[in-house]
Motif scaffolding. Sequence first.
Motif, short mmCIF file in Angstrom:
data_model
loop_
_atom_site.label_atom_id
_atom_site.label_comp_id
_atom_site.label_asym_id
_atom_site.label_seq_id
_atom_site.Cartn_x
_atom_site.Cartn_y
_atom_site.Cartn_z
N UNK A 1 0.83 -1.20 0.00
CA UNK A 1 0.00 0.00 0.00
C UNK A 1 0.86 1.25 0.00
N UNK A 2 0.28 2.33 -0.52
CA UNK A 2 0.94 3.64 -0.52
C UNK A 2 0.10 4.61 0.30
N UNK A 3 0.66 5.13 1.35
CA UNK A 3 -0.01 6.16 2.14
C UNK A 3 0.36 7.52 1.57
N UNK A 4 -0.64 8.23 1.11
CA UNK A 4 -0.40 9.51 0.45
C UNK A 4 -1.04 10.64 1.26
N UNK A 5 -0.23 11.48 1.84
CA UNK A 5 -0.72 12.62 2.61
C UNK A 5 -1.02 13.78 1.66
N UNK A 6 -2.19 14.37 1.81
CA UNK A 6 -2.62 15.46 0.93
C UNK A 6 -2.82 16.74 1.71
N UNK A 7 -2.68 17.84 1.01
CA UNK A 7 -2.97 19.15 1.60
C UNK A 7 -3.80 19.95 0.61
#
Length: 396
Positions: free
Chosen positions: A289-295
């Motif tokens: 899995x890829x954890x992608x933090x967004x803003x």
Amino acid sequence: MNVVLGVSGGIAAYKACILLRLLKESGHEVTVIPTEAALKFVGEATWEALSGRPVASGVFSDVSEVKHVRLGRAADLVVVAPATADLLARAAHGRADDLLTSTLLTATCPVVFAPAMHTEMWEHAATRANVAVLRERGNHVVEPDSGRLTGADTGPGRLPEPEAVFALLKGFLTSPARDLAGRRVLVTAGGTREPIDPVRFIGNHSSGRQGIALAAAAAARGADVTLIAAHIDAPLPAGVRVERAGTTGELHEATVKAAAEADAVVLAAAPADFTPKETSDRKIKRKGDLDLALTSTADIAAAVGRAKRPGQVLVVFAAETHDGPEHAKAKREAKGADLVVLNDVSGGAVFGRLENSVTVFDAAGPVAALAETSKELVADAVWDAVAARLPVGGRH
């Protein structure tokens, strides 16, 4: 309608043959007036065969008919394609040394110039001054395309493709409204892309077709149009100034800058609302899995709304899948907009399609509602609403 097609002496004269055919096939009567130089590129027999009418370039043929006055008076539209630097200079200075320039002086209908020349000639101060004079007098001067020119040269100065010029002319031929003449308008179109790594991005399904239709319609109604195009899936319109933007940040910067000089701003682009907090400069390999933090990205509509001048008209779009009317009304107020265009994109509707269903709201409620109609007709409905709200007497 009666159309005069002027052709001046440039290599792009061959494209005018295709434009002539498009005009004829759409039912218009076309009289071709080539300059002597144009006949060096495309001969008289070709123009007569395609138009079905005799061709003359000088004022001393069929003198009894007083062609240099009659043709201009009888025309519903005069278009010069290509318009060389020399032709623009002669038109700007009121020369009447051949049949084409004489016709330009007697025309009382809309006049459209589609320039074509080398980049250095287009960007020269003399040409820019001549273009400014022609525009100040109410003529429509199309911005040339950028691309391959004669020989190995590339740059601004290329005549737009005949189909694009014809699309612009249809606005003059089907709608006499010139209610945006002398106005500067800004339109944004397309979807932005927020990079995750060199090969992946966050984006949306926007094709940019509605924004492109808005820009084309404004140009046909006489406006000086700037189109800021993000990622689009449709041909760019002729007759508009185009800037490109890839990310929401780039779109924000370009839009805020251009909006400062505009009389009307229509934000039809679909900027991404979120962007990765971190971007990899290398392709991210698949390892679970890829954890992608967004803003959140910059709020373009709010920024333009905060800087809005008295008399300036701001239009925002609201693409919604539920609670549409309530959210659209709230968005118009929150962004400081005069108008909000609501479209329902649930189930994949609107994006990429040729039709659109919209409702246009102002502070009092709905001002226009269109169900499953062309994006060109939607564009005209939006500009009708904008034109009604622009101050009388020009820019403020």
